[in-house]
Design a protein around this motif. Structure first.
Motif, PDB file in Angstrom:
ATOM      1  N   ASP A 164      39.090  35.601  24.493  1.00 36.88           N
ATOM      2  CA  ASP A 164      39.695  35.697  23.164  1.00 36.88           C
ATOM      3  C   ASP A 164      41.214  35.762  23.264  1.00 36.88           C
ATOM      4  N   GLY A 165      41.759  35.085  24.236  1.00 31.31           N
ATOM      5  CA  GLY A 165      43.180  35.177  24.561  1.00 31.31           C
ATOM      6  C   GLY A 165      43.388  35.894  25.870  1.00 31.31           C
ATOM      7  N   SER A 166      42.397  36.640  26.280  1.00 28.58           N
ATOM      8  CA  SER A 166      42.346  37.249  27.602  1.00 28.58           C
ATOM      9  C   SER A 166      40.888  37.293  28.037  1.00 28.58           C
ATOM     10  N   GLY A 167      40.700  37.460  29.338  1.00 27.31           N
ATOM     11  CA  GLY A 167      39.340  37.484  29.852  1.00 27.31           C
ATOM     12  C   GLY A 167      39.282  36.947  31.263  1.00 27.31           C
ATOM     13  N   ARG A 168      38.270  36.122  31.542  1.00 24.93           N
ATOM     14  CA  ARG A 168      38.052  35.608  32.895  1.00 24.93           C
ATOM     15  C   ARG A 168      38.004  34.085  32.883  1.00 24.93           C
ATOM     16  N   ALA A 169      38.617  33.513  33.920  1.00 19.65           N
ATOM     17  CA  ALA A 169      38.572  32.068  34.121  1.00 19.65           C
ATOM     18  C   ALA A 169      37.932  31.799  35.478  1.00 19.65           C
ATOM     19  N   PHE A 170      37.195  30.692  35.562  1.00 14.25           N
ATOM     20  CA  PHE A 170      36.515  30.299  36.795  1.00 14.25           C
ATOM     21  C   PHE A 170      37.077  28.946  37.225  1.00 14.25           C
ATOM     22  N   VAL A 171      37.639  28.915  38.422  1.00 13.03           N
ATOM     23  CA  VAL A 171      38.441  27.789  38.889  1.00 13.03           C
ATOM     24  C   VAL A 171      37.833  27.226  40.161  1.00 13.03           C
ATOM     25  N   ARG A 172      37.742  25.924  40.232  1.00 15.84           N
ATOM     26  CA  ARG A 172      37.155  25.223  41.370  1.00 15.84           C
ATOM     27  C   ARG A 172      38.245  24.465  42.133  1.00 15.84           C
ATOM     28  N   TYR A 173      38.378  24.709  43.466  1.00 14.46           N
ATOM     29  CA  TYR A 173      39.368  23.979  44.265  1.00 14.46           C
ATOM     30  C   TYR A 173      38.877  23.792  45.699  1.00 14.46           C
ATOM     31  N   SER A 174      39.583  22.908  46.421  1.00 15.44           N
ATOM     32  CA  SER A 174      39.251  22.572  47.809  1.00 15.44           C
ATOM     33  C   SER A 174      40.177  23.334  48.745  1.00 15.44           C
ATOM     34  N   LEU A 177      34.785  28.322  44.479  1.00 15.43           N
ATOM     35  CA  LEU A 177      34.750  28.657  43.062  1.00 15.43           C
ATOM     36  C   LEU A 177      35.164  30.110  42.947  1.00 15.43           C
ATOM     37  N   SER A 178      36.273  30.365  42.248  1.00 16.94           N
ATOM     38  CA  SER A 178      36.819  31.725  42.161  1.00 16.94           C
ATOM     39  C   SER A 178      37.008  32.150  40.717  1.00 16.94           C
ATOM     40  N   GLU A 179      36.942  33.464  40.536  1.00 16.51           N
ATOM     41  CA  GLU A 179      37.224  34.076  39.240  1.00 16.51           C
ATOM     42  C   GLU A 179      38.650  34.598  39.239  1.00 16.51           C
ATOM     43  N   PHE A 180      39.361  34.382  38.118  1.00 15.60           N
ATOM     44  CA  PHE A 180      40.712  34.913  37.925  1.00 15.60           C
ATOM     45  C   PHE A 180      40.774  35.627  36.574  1.00 15.60           C
ATOM     46  N   ALA A 181      41.576  36.669  36.504  1.00 11.56           N
ATOM     47  CA  ALA A 181      41.882  37.283  35.221  1.00 11.56           C
ATOM     48  C   ALA A 181      42.895  36.405  34.489  1.00 11.56           C
ATOM     49  N   VAL A 182      42.681  36.205  33.177  1.00 10.20           N
ATOM     50  CA  VAL A 182      43.581  35.372  32.387  1.00 10.20           C
ATOM     51  C   VAL A 182      44.000  36.146  31.148  1.00 10.20           C
ATOM     52  N   SER A 183      45.288  36.065  30.823  1.00  5.95           N
ATOM     53  CA  SER A 183      45.822  36.740  29.650  1.00  5.95           C
ATOM     54  C   SER A 183      47.122  36.070  29.244  1.00  5.95           C
ATOM     55  N   ASP A 184      47.316  35.889  27.942  1.00  8.63           N
ATOM     56  CA  ASP A 184      48.560  35.332  27.401  1.00  8.63           C
ATOM     57  C   ASP A 184      48.935  34.011  28.070  1.00  8.63           C
ATOM     58  N   GLY A 185      47.948  33.156  28.310  1.00 10.15           N
ATOM     59  CA  GLY A 185      48.218  31.828  28.842  1.00 10.15           C
ATOM     60  C   GLY A 185      48.514  31.775  30.320  1.00 10.15           C
ATOM     61  N   ALA A 186      48.204  32.813  31.056  1.00 13.64           N
ATOM     62  CA  ALA A 186      48.459  32.816  32.498  1.00 13.64           C
ATOM     63  C   ALA A 186      47.277  33.411  33.237  1.00 13.64           C
ATOM     64  N   LEU A 187      46.965  32.821  34.390  1.00 15.83           N
ATOM     65  CA  LEU A 187      45.949  33.357  35.291  1.00 15.83           C
ATOM     66  C   LEU A 187      46.645  34.149  36.376  1.00 15.83           C
ATOM     67  N   ASP A 188      46.190  35.336  36.617  1.00 13.93           N
ATOM     68  CA  ASP A 188      46.810  36.217  37.609  1.00 13.93           C
ATOM     69  C   ASP A 188      46.378  35.795  39.009  1.00 13.93           C
ATOM     70  N   PRO A 189      47.302  35.252  39.823  1.00 15.47           N
ATOM     71  CA  PRO A 189      46.902  34.789  41.153  1.00 15.47           C
ATOM     72  C   PRO A 189      46.421  35.905  42.065  1.00 15.47           C
ATOM     73  N   GLU A 190      46.864  37.143  41.819  1.00 12.40           N
ATOM     74  CA  GLU A 190      46.456  38.271  42.667  1.00 12.40           C
ATOM     75  C   GLU A 190      45.062  38.764  42.325  1.00 12.40           C
ATOM     76  N   ARG A 214      38.939  36.371  42.834  1.00 11.49           N
ATOM     77  CA  ARG A 214      37.708  36.887  43.429  1.00 11.49           C
ATOM     78  C   ARG A 214      36.790  35.701  43.706  1.00 11.49           C
ATOM     79  N   PRO A 215      36.639  35.306  44.981  1.00 14.26           N
ATOM     80  CA  PRO A 215      35.747  34.180  45.279  1.00 14.26           C
ATOM     81  C   PRO A 215      34.321  34.470  44.825  1.00 14.26           C
ATOM     82  N   ILE A 216      33.729  33.504  44.141  1.00 14.93           N
ATOM     83  CA  ILE A 216      32.366  33.622  43.637  1.00 14.93           C
ATOM     84  C   ILE A 216      31.399  32.839  44.523  1.00 14.93           C
ATOM     85  N   LEU A 217      31.804  31.635  44.908  1.00 19.36           N
ATOM     86  CA  LEU A 217      30.922  30.742  45.643  1.00 19.36           C
ATOM     87  C   LEU A 217      31.752  29.890  46.586  1.00 19.36           C
ATOM     88  N   GLU A 218      31.290  29.754  47.836  1.00 18.12           N
ATOM     89  CA  GLU A 218      31.933  28.889  48.812  1.00 18.12           C
ATOM     90  C   GLU A 218      30.871  28.000  49.453  1.00 18.12           C
TER      91      GLU A 218
END
Length: 439
Positions: free
Chosen positions: A122-132, A149-162, A165-169
């Motif tokens: 709802d403007g903040s929450g969790r994003a799931f990102v897929r990369y190599s 496949l990793s989970e990131f916290a997202v808020s105010d249009g930004a995903l927190d790189p710190e 949390r890897p979900i699947l490899e």
């Protein structure tokens, strides 16, 4: 494979493929015949589409997520996610994972490949990102890279790189056929597209043996040894009994059966983009090898044929079975088109959406998609009431769209977004996102 790959051939002809393409293999299909696409829908013959700019300046925008009104997250394969807010004139950097990825440039099918926002966003929450990523623990030394496949916290249009949390490899043996779609279904579970591990023909390093002896391979027909060549379905709001950061939905088709529980459907080569329709149908576009491209309506436990078949036709064999030894049918695509010789043709299908917006009434309840080599057209699939849909090429006016379509997105109101580039690989800044409209 013997002989030049399709990528080498097209490069020699002045073309270069992006990270979506098929590759050439010998003897693909029965008797050298082609299966024609159904006659195009005459009701679309006068339709011409246009696009309005949303954002530009990207290298290769392979995904766009539009959660709320005029709010967009644009996934650039080069390694960045950009954010364009409702009142912004230019995108801002939402996440940069280039320091966590393999190095990508030129022709490459690896990179930052997909993103999904949790349904509770709802403007903040969790994003799931897929990369190599470079090879991680558990990935053999002779493999190309690790699917992450990793989970990131997202808020105010930004995903927190710190917050990563890897979900699947998943160990990836080759650099190609990485698929990349991640998305939540109407059931609240996360679906993940996984290619067959790369190379050609579903054979070679990292490709297991399967039940079908007429051709070698492969991961597409395997359900016990690895997660390649499949659509996965996981519950990211739970945890597994072994401490893994996701749970398995109880109604996944292999729960309690022989096979890996994450798998939802299998028999795929390179499922490049999927979507759920308003009617809950699950559309998956699967890139073919050298003769046919296909779109499937996917159901739990479905087997979609690769590498027994490419599209509806036998792969590298004159005859092939229509079911597995245990009687499971090999499902036919709803859409199939050839690489050459058809009213609609191309080399790499780009999955889209069943349209339910207001901007283009003629597209209502039709599946809008593309081919990477569409040459200024989009494709429209129409349900004929039979097993195979018709396909019509519809032009986009004035070359506004960009020469190579990479992906689609959908706004909350049902309007479609088109991601494109004028480059043949990971270079330049011609990548853009457009909103589809009538011309």
């Amino acid at each position: 494979m013997n002989g030049p790959t399709r990528r080498q051939f097209l490069a020699g002809a002045g073309l270069a493929l992006t990270g979506l393409s098929g590759c050439t293999g010998p003897g693909d299909g029965a008797g050298g015949q082609t299966t024609p696409t159904r006659t195009p829908d005459a009701s679309l013959s006068a339709l011409e589409l246009g696009v309005d700019p949303v954002a530009s300046g990207f290298t290769a925008p392979v995904d766009v997520v539009a959660p709320r009104g005029d709010e967009y997250f644009v996934v650039d394969q080069a390694g960045q996610i950009a954010y364009l807010g409702p009142d912004a004139d230019e995108p801002t950097m939402a996440l940069d994972v280039t320091d966590r990825m393999v190095d990508v440039s030129g022709y490459d099918e690896r990179g930052l490949l997909g993103m999904a926002l949790h349904p509770d966003y709802d403007g903040s929450g969790r994003a799931f990102v897929r990369y190599s990523a470079p090879r991680r623990e558990g990935t053999p030394a002779n493999y190309s890279h690790t699917f992450v496949l990793s989970e990131f916290a997202v808020s105010d249009g930004a995903l927190d790189p710190e917050s990563e949390r890897p979900i699947l490899e998943i160990p990836e043996p080759q650099s190609n056929h990485n698929a990349g779609s991640v998305g939540f279904g109407p059931d609240g579970y996360l679906y993940v597209g996984v290619g067959d591990g790369g190379g050609g023909g579903d054979v070679g390093t990292g490709h297991v043996e399967d039940w079908y002896d007429a051709v070698d391979g492969g991961n597409g027909q395997d359900i016990t040894e690895n997660l390649l060549g499949s659509i996965l379905r996981i519950d990211v709001d739970g945890e597994g009994e072994d401490g893994r950061p996701y749970a398995i939905p109880d109604d996944n088709p292999l729960v309690g059966e022989s096979g890996l529980d994450e798998q939802f459907a299998w028999g795929f080569r390179n499922p490049w983009r999927f979507s759920f329709g308003p009617d809950r149908n699950f559309f998956v576009a699967d890139v073919g090898q050298s003769r046919f491209e296909e779109v499937d309506i996917v159901e739990a436990g479905g087997n979609y044929g690769w590498n027994v078949r490419e599209g509806r036709r036998c792969f590298q064999a004159e005859e092939c079975p229509s079911e597995t030894p245990d009687g499971t049918p090999l499902r036919d695509p709803i859409i199939q088109y050839p690489h050459e010789g058809g009213a609609v043709s191309g080399i790499s299908v780009i999955g889209g959406y069943l349209y339910d917006g207001d901007a283009v009434p003629a597209l209502t309840d039709r599946y809008v998609f593309a081919d990477w080599r569409a040459n200024g057209d989009l494709f429209v699939g129409t349900d004929t009431g039979e097993s195979r849909w018709s396909v019509t090429a519809v032009p986009v006016a004035d070359g506004e769209m960009g020469s190579n379509v990479l992906s689609f997105g959908r706004t909350p109101s049902g309007e479609l977004l088109v991601c494109s580039t004028d480059e043949g690989g990971l270079s330049g800044s011609t990548g853009a996102v457009h909103r589809l409209r009538e011309a």
